[in-house]
Design a protein around this motif. Structure first.
Motif, PDB file in Angstrom:
ATOM      1  N   GLU A   1       8.692  12.161   8.034  1.00  0.00           N
ATOM      2  CA  GLU A   1       9.582  13.294   7.728  1.00  0.00           C
ATOM      3  C   GLU A   1      10.840  12.840   7.006  1.00  0.00           C
ATOM      4  O   GLU A   1      11.380  13.566   6.167  1.00  0.00           O
ATOM      5  CB  GLU A   1       9.945  14.024   9.023  1.00  0.00           C
ATOM      6  N   ASN A   2      11.340  11.641   7.323  1.00  0.00           N
ATOM      7  CA  ASN A   2      12.543  11.114   6.672  1.00  0.00           C
ATOM      8  C   ASN A   2      12.249   9.859   5.841  1.00  0.00           C
ATOM      9  O   ASN A   2      13.174   9.144   5.455  1.00  0.00           O
ATOM     10  CB  ASN A   2      13.603  10.776   7.728  1.00  0.00           C
ATOM     11  N   LEU A   3      10.959   9.601   5.579  1.00  0.00           N
ATOM     12  CA  LEU A   3      10.547   8.381   4.877  1.00  0.00           C
ATOM     13  C   LEU A   3      11.090   7.135   5.570  1.00  0.00           C
ATOM     14  O   LEU A   3      11.468   6.156   4.925  1.00  0.00           O
ATOM     15  CB  LEU A   3      10.990   8.404   3.412  1.00  0.00           C
TER      16      LEU A   3
ATOM     17  N   MET B   1       3.914   7.479  13.098  1.00  0.00           N
ATOM     18  CA  MET B   1       3.969   7.416  11.640  1.00  0.00           C
ATOM     19  C   MET B   1       4.241   8.798  11.031  1.00  0.00           C
ATOM     20  O   MET B   1       5.002   8.928  10.066  1.00  0.00           O
ATOM     21  CB  MET B   1       2.651   6.853  11.111  1.00  0.00           C
ATOM     22  N   ALA B   2       3.629   9.831  11.609  1.00  0.00           N
ATOM     23  CA  ALA B   2       3.853  11.186  11.105  1.00  0.00           C
ATOM     24  C   ALA B   2       5.306  11.614  11.291  1.00  0.00           C
ATOM     25  O   ALA B   2       5.911  12.223  10.401  1.00  0.00           O
ATOM     26  CB  ALA B   2       2.916  12.165  11.805  1.00  0.00           C
TER      27      ALA B   2
ATOM     28  N   LYS C   1      14.335   1.704  10.415  1.00  0.00           N
ATOM     29  CA  LYS C   1      12.938   1.318  10.555  1.00  0.00           C
ATOM     30  C   LYS C   1      12.539   1.489  12.010  1.00  0.00           C
ATOM     31  O   LYS C   1      13.376   1.367  12.905  1.00  0.00           O
ATOM     32  CB  LYS C   1      12.702  -0.132  10.124  1.00  0.00           C
ATOM     33  N   ILE C   2      11.253   1.781  12.226  1.00  0.00           N
ATOM     34  CA  ILE C   2      10.695   1.851  13.566  1.00  0.00           C
ATOM     35  C   ILE C   2       9.631   0.771  13.694  1.00  0.00           C
ATOM     36  O   ILE C   2       8.760   0.633  12.829  1.00  0.00           O
ATOM     37  CB  ILE C   2      10.057   3.230  13.847  1.00  0.00           C
TER      38      ILE C   2
ATOM     39  N   ASP D   1       8.456  12.536  23.804  1.00  0.00           N
ATOM     40  CA  ASP D   1       9.514  13.295  23.128  1.00  0.00           C
ATOM     41  C   ASP D   1      10.708  12.401  22.786  1.00  0.00           C
ATOM     42  O   ASP D   1      11.333  12.574  21.738  1.00  0.00           O
ATOM     43  CB  ASP D   1       9.978  14.463  24.003  1.00  0.00           C
ATOM     44  N   THR D   2      11.017  11.473  23.658  1.00  0.00           N
ATOM     45  CA  THR D   2      12.121  10.555  23.388  1.00  0.00           C
ATOM     46  C   THR D   2      11.766   9.629  22.233  1.00  0.00           C
ATOM     47  O   THR D   2      12.601   9.346  21.356  1.00  0.00           O
ATOM     48  CB  THR D   2      12.461   9.741  24.639  1.00  0.00           C
ATOM     49  N   GLY D   3      10.530   9.150  22.214  1.00  0.00           N
ATOM     50  CA  GLY D   3      10.096   8.327  21.090  1.00  0.00           C
ATOM     51  C   GLY D   3      10.135   9.085  19.790  1.00  0.00           C
ATOM     52  O   GLY D   3      10.557   8.544  18.745  1.00  0.00           O
ATOM     53  N   ALA D   4       9.723  10.350  19.808  1.00  0.00           N
ATOM     54  CA  ALA D   4       9.770  11.165  18.594  1.00  0.00           C
ATOM     55  C   ALA D   4      11.208  11.367  18.129  1.00  0.00           C
ATOM     56  O   ALA D   4      11.496  11.347  16.919  1.00  0.00           O
ATOM     57  CB  ALA D   4       9.094  12.510  18.849  1.00  0.00           C
ATOM     58  N   ALA D   5      12.114  11.576  19.080  1.00  0.00           N
ATOM     59  CA  ALA D   5      13.528  11.722  18.717  1.00  0.00           C
ATOM     60  C   ALA D   5      14.055  10.448  18.068  1.00  0.00           C
ATOM     61  O   ALA D   5      14.844  10.515  17.108  1.00  0.00           O
ATOM     62  CB  ALA D   5      14.348  12.068  19.956  1.00  0.00           C
ATOM     63  N   LEU D   6      13.646   9.293  18.564  1.00  0.00           N
ATOM     64  CA  LEU D   6      14.076   8.034  17.952  1.00  0.00           C
ATOM     65  C   LEU D   6      13.517   7.912  16.532  1.00  0.00           C
ATOM     66  O   LEU D   6      14.232   7.474  15.617  1.00  0.00           O
ATOM     67  CB  LEU D   6      13.621   6.861  18.816  1.00  0.00           C
ATOM     68  N   CYS D   7      12.268   8.329  16.343  1.00  0.00           N
ATOM     69  CA  CYS D   7      11.676   8.278  15.000  1.00  0.00           C
ATOM     70  C   CYS D   7      12.430   9.157  14.012  1.00  0.00           C
ATOM     71  O   CYS D   7      12.516   8.844  12.824  1.00  0.00           O
ATOM     72  CB  CYS D   7      10.217   8.720  15.059  1.00  0.00           C
ATOM     73  N   ARG D   8      12.970  10.279  14.500  1.00  0.00           N
ATOM     74  CA  ARG D   8      13.636  11.249  13.625  1.00  0.00           C
ATOM     75  C   ARG D   8      15.154  11.076  13.612  1.00  0.00           C
ATOM     76  O   ARG D   8      15.862  11.893  13.036  1.00  0.00           O
ATOM     77  CB  ARG D   8      13.292  12.670  14.081  1.00  0.00           C
ATOM     78  N   SER D   9      15.657  10.027  14.241  1.00  0.00           N
ATOM     79  CA  SER D   9      17.101   9.888  14.463  1.00  0.00           C
ATOM     80  C   SER D   9      17.864   9.328  13.282  1.00  0.00           C
ATOM     81  O   SER D   9      19.093   9.268  13.320  1.00  0.00           O
ATOM     82  CB  SER D   9      17.336   8.970  15.671  1.00  0.00           C
TER      83      SER D   9
END
Length: 502
Positions: free
Chosen positions: A229-231, A224-225, A210-211, A198-206
């Motif tokens: 969401e934010n390209l 990647m998914a 780049k990740i 969940d923390t990793g997903a939050a970082l991806c959507r933050s």
């Protein structure tokens, strides 16, 4: 290893369960706070320029080396790997940090490119600018070396970084972040967030720019998914099922020594570790016997004299056991060890032979001290089998006469010739794979450019006698340009008139 609770990670030694530290689990709000702080720090970090950032990165490297014993003990305790394996990891950390700091200015400086005939009155420049804030999601098997690759290259390129270490190795991640702040006095330039998926997903959507992710292919797909969401662009260094090809003219003693180390070091928990070996039938018996003898001499367990430590995560022994049983049920032969080799958290070396190519142990990451040796009739057959796998991370070839030719035919990102894993120890070589192993590169010039945005600039320096990029152009001007282009491109001075031409 980490014992989890809803609001904290408890880092523990997988050998004896000894607690090493406790870390908070960060949610969306905490991740956003750190990304905001990194965003605020980014302009000043970028303004330091390459020379200023190199000084800070060098200061960090020197501090790491002054406290090398501390980091070695921490890595060994948190992952269970041997002291020698942890020492090698820290050596690689220092070498790659130094390369990124020393070469970023040269690699990323503006460069002139040719303008071509049409735009002769311009100069053209390619520039590389920092992205801003980079999120790095690290793995547990090499908790210092692997994340330092994208962290160092992103920092050297002028970005700030928010780093999420694996939930299994938070202590190593915290140590890296703390020593950077200590060495540079810039705590917001490299920050850590702790947690699970969940923390990793939050970082991806933050909203990071780049990740960079290292981990399993399945988790990489989820990363990647979330980034889609934010390209948010993403660099994925995922799993591997690396093959070694041993041709009939190989130095068999050297090949056997390399295969045993490449497959069993770090308890086989290496994304570029040797998992499949294809050996020419003419030399298979001698090669296999040497591999089995050397693997049998290794000691698995705790203590300073062990060659192989424990599995670093609780679920890994079960995966290894399933792969061994599946291979044997399909007709594979155990030349050393077998299901009885799995005594969690330890797995002793297992050597299998004659395993069908569709078995799990040849198609999925085993990530344990298991080697499969299958004999082939030719190097061409070995290449075909090696390339049939969905993964395409690394490989190795042993041959006195055909190694380079064989290496070029392998569908992987990296190949070692007459050695194993050598490409990972060369900081100037890009590191990454293809297919199910991901895409993008860390290390080397390509690794630096991964964390920049390319900026193209065309500057007019001369007023042209004719201007095709204007509504004031005449038909005569365009006809003359077409005739000139035909001559320049070897199509003759004239040709058939086009319908509608004047």
């Amino acid at each position: 290893m980490t014992v989890t609770a809803p609001d904290q990670l408890v880092s523990a030694d997988p050998r004896d369960g000894r607690t090493l530290g406790q870390y908070p689990v960060h949610g969306t709000a905490e991740v956003s706070e750190r990304v905001d702080a990194a965003r605020a720090a980014a302009p000043a970090w970028a303004r330091l320029g390459h020379a200023g950032r190199a000084r800070d990165l060098d200061a960090w490297r020197r501090l790491i080396l002054r406290r090398v014993g501390e980091l070695v003990r921490l890595i060994s305790a948190e992952t269970g790997k041997t002291r020698a394996d942890a020492q090698l990891e820290v050596i690689l950390v220092a070498d790659h940090l130094r390369w990124a700091a020393a070469h970023a200015g040269r690699v990323l400086r503006p460069r002139r490119v040719p303008t071509g005939m049409l735009m002769f009155h311009h100069t053209a420049t390619v520039e590389h600018h920092p992205l801003g804030v980079v999120g790095v999601i690290g793995p547990w098997n090499y908790p210092a070396f692997i994340p330092v690759g994208p962290v160092a290259h992103a920092l050297a390129a002028g970005n700030t970084v928010v780093f999420k270490p694996s939930e299994y190795t938070p202590a190593a991640g915290a140590w890296l972040v703390a020593t950077f702040a200590e060495a540079t006095g810039r705590p917001d330039v490299l920050q850590a967030v702790f947690g699970r998926g969940d923390t990793g997903a939050a970082l991806c959507r933050s909203g990071v720019d780049k990740i960079a992710f290292t981990g399993s292919t399945e988790t990489g797909k989820r990363v990647m998914a979330a980034c889609a969401e934010n390209l948010t662009p993403v660099l994925l260094e995922c799993g591997g099922k690396d093959a070694v090809i041993v041709d009939r003219d190989a130095d068999l003693d050297s090949a056997a020594d390399a295969v045993v180390w490449g497959g069993l070091a770090n308890a086989g928990q290496t994304c570029i570790g040797v998992e499949r070996v294809y050996v020419h039938q003419d030399v298979a018996d001698r090669f296999t016997e040497t591999v089995v003898d050397r693997a049998a001499a290794l000691r698995t367990g705790p203590g300073p004299d062990a060659h192989i430590g424990p599995m670093a995560t609780p679920g890994q022994p079960g995966i290894v056991l399933d792969h061994i049983r599946d291979a044997l049920s399909r007709g594979g032969r155990a030349l050393l060890g077998g299901p009885e080799s799995v005594r969690a958290p330890y797995v002793s070396p297992v050597i299998l032979a004659d395993v069908p190519e569709d078995a799990d142990v040849l198609t999925r990451e085993t990530f344990g001290p298991v080697l499969v040796i299958n004999r082939v009739r030719s190097a061409a057959e070995a290449v075909e089998r090696a390339n049939a796998c969905a993964y395409g991370l690394g490989a190795a070839v042993f041959s006195r006469t055909q190694a380079t030719a064989i290496a070029r035919r392998l569908r992987v990102g990296m190949v070692s010739v007459n050695s194993v894993l050598a490409f990972a120890g060369i900081p100037a070589l890009p590191f990454g794979g293809t297919g199910a192993s991901g895409f993008g590169r860390v290390h080397g010039p390509e690794g630096l450019r991964e964390f920049t945005r390319t900026h193209s600039v065309a500057r007019q320096w001369l007023r042209p006698p004719v201007q095709p990029l204007s509504f004031r152009r005449s038909d005569r001007t365009m006809d003359a340009l077409v005739r000139l282009v035909r001559v320049v491109h070897g199509a003759g001075r004239s040709g058939p008139r086009q319908p509608g031409s004047r």
